[in-house]
Design a protein around this motif. Structure first.
Motif, mmCIF file in Angstrom:
data_model
loop_
_atom_site.group_PDB
_atom_site.id
_atom_site.type_symbol
_atom_site.label_atom_id
_atom_site.label_comp_id
_atom_site.label_asym_id
_atom_site.label_seq_id
_atom_site.Cartn_x
_atom_site.Cartn_y
_atom_site.Cartn_z
ATOM 1 N N SER A 1 12.350 -1.530 0.866
ATOM 2 C CA SER A 1 11.173 -0.964 1.522
ATOM 3 C C SER A 1 10.128 -2.056 1.696
ATOM 4 C CB SER A 1 10.590 0.203 0.712
ATOM 5 O OG SER A 1 10.187 -0.232 -0.581
ATOM 6 N N ASN B 62 -0.306 -1.342 1.143
ATOM 7 C CA ASN B 62 0.221 -0.163 0.425
ATOM 8 C C ASN B 62 0.663 0.969 1.347
ATOM 9 O OD1 ASN B 62 -0.203 -1.258 -2.227
ATOM 10 N ND2 ASN B 62 -2.381 -0.802 -1.999
ATOM 11 N N VAL B 63 0.693 0.733 2.654
ATOM 12 C CA VAL B 63 1.183 1.733 3.603
ATOM 13 C C VAL B 63 2.648 1.423 3.919
ATOM 14 C CG1 VAL B 63 0.868 2.807 5.856
ATOM 15 C CG2 VAL B 63 -1.125 1.925 4.608
ATOM 16 N N PRO B 64 3.585 2.374 3.737
ATOM 17 C CA PRO B 64 4.998 2.109 4.039
ATOM 18 C C PRO B 64 5.195 1.779 5.514
ATOM 19 C CG PRO B 64 4.763 4.098 2.715
ATOM 20 C CD PRO B 64 3.382 3.722 3.165
ATOM 21 N N THR C 151 11.562 4.439 6.146
ATOM 22 C CA THR C 151 10.790 3.439 5.405
ATOM 23 C C THR C 151 11.592 2.854 4.245
ATOM 24 O OG1 THR C 151 9.789 5.187 4.069
ATOM 25 C CG2 THR C 151 8.565 4.459 6.024
ATOM 26 N N THR D 277 5.798 -2.507 2.316
ATOM 27 C CA THR D 277 4.465 -1.928 2.449
ATOM 28 C C THR D 277 3.511 -2.982 2.995
ATOM 29 O OG1 THR D 277 3.855 -2.475 0.164
ATOM 30 C CG2 THR D 277 4.783 -0.274 0.578
#
Length: 279
Positions: A74, A79-81, A68, A76
């Motif tokens: 990175s 807010n989820v990788p 991730t 998201t």
């Protein structure tokens, strides 16, 4: 065989760009197979994110489960990788997390790219349970579908791609077609993981149409080796020989964008169904 186009859509940024925060282009999160604009994307599917100053350099992921974070970059989604296939200054290829929304729901997700601690403004994208698309061998979602014959050759006229074995698929032969966005599967899988541990079937079997005729679907699920990629084992129906037979997938009331084609031979090819493997 690479499933994601790396070079054709990579922009080169000036050195001064690295002082800037990354930015996602308006409408710049596209289905990773079709690159269709204005189309929702599905949980678990692959996407390409276009923008500016997204990464300091082109770097490709070589780990599974997908990392991730690559080179300080990175992504998201709500807010989820997200697992990453590769990053560059102008493009990131990533997998939409399976849990970006509740399973089977429609909605939106905010996408944020972070580079070395600098975050982009969020971009809202549409999420839908099914957003089928077919990977193609040339960029842009049109041309010969990424499809493999039982002998490992690419489904295309002989000599189409120098150095790569290819031939038309034969009527009655079972081929593998690689696709994106075919929706939920019958066994849970972690974000960024492959499916080598077990077969995972799509909970809905799609309709595959080749040259205007419905084709038998032997298997519809996740490709074992590549996270986020769907695999269809399909038997070529009894149709006329055609080096540009259109191929489409319909699932959940949604049909793939037009463009992908297959080369078909009338020579009988009643071979055993292919196993669920990647060649």
């Amino acid at each position: 065989m690479k499933l994601l186009r790396l070079a054709a859509f990579i922009s080169v940024a000036a050195a001064s760009a690295w002082a800037q925060a990354p930015s996602i282009a308006a409408g710049g999160v596209l289905d990773g197979a079709s690159f269709a604009r204005g189309q929702a994307v599905a949980p678990g599917s692959l996407v390409s994110i276009f923008g500016g100053a997204l990464a300091n350099a082109l770097q490709q992921n070589d780990t599974v489960p997908l990392s991730t974070s690559i080179g300080g970059v990175s992504v998201t989604m709500n807010n989820v990788p997200a697992g990453l296939y590769f990053v560059s200054s102008g493009q990131i290829n990533a997998q939409v997390p399976w849990n970006v929304l509740s399973s089977g729901s429609n909605g939106t997700a905010n996408v944020v790219v972070t580079r070395n601690g600098q975050a982009s403004a969020p971009l809202a994208i549409q999420i839908a349970p099914y957003t089928a698309a077919i990977f193609t061998l040339t960029p842009g979602g049109s041309g010969y579908a990424l499809a493999i014959n039982a002998d490992g050759s690419v489904v295309a006229p002989a000599g189409t791609f120098p150095g790569i074995a290819s031939r038309p698929a034969k009527v009655g032969e079972t081929i593998v077609i690689y696709a994106n966005g075919l929706g939920p599967v019958d066994a849970a899988i972690a974000n960024g993981a492959n499916s080598l541990d077990r077969l995972r079937n799509t909970t809905t079997v799609p309709v595959v149409n080749i040259g205007g005729t419905s084709a038998k679907v032997v298997f519809s699920g996740l490709a074992p080796q590549f996270p986020g990629v769907n695999q269809l084992n399909v038997t070529i129906p009894d149709i006329a020989a055609n080096n540009s037979a259109p191929v489409s997938i319909t699932i959940g009331g949604q049909t793939t964008p037009t463009g992908p084609i297959l080369a078909i031979s009338r020579q009988a090819g009643h071979l055993p169904g292919m196993g669920v493997v990647l060649l």
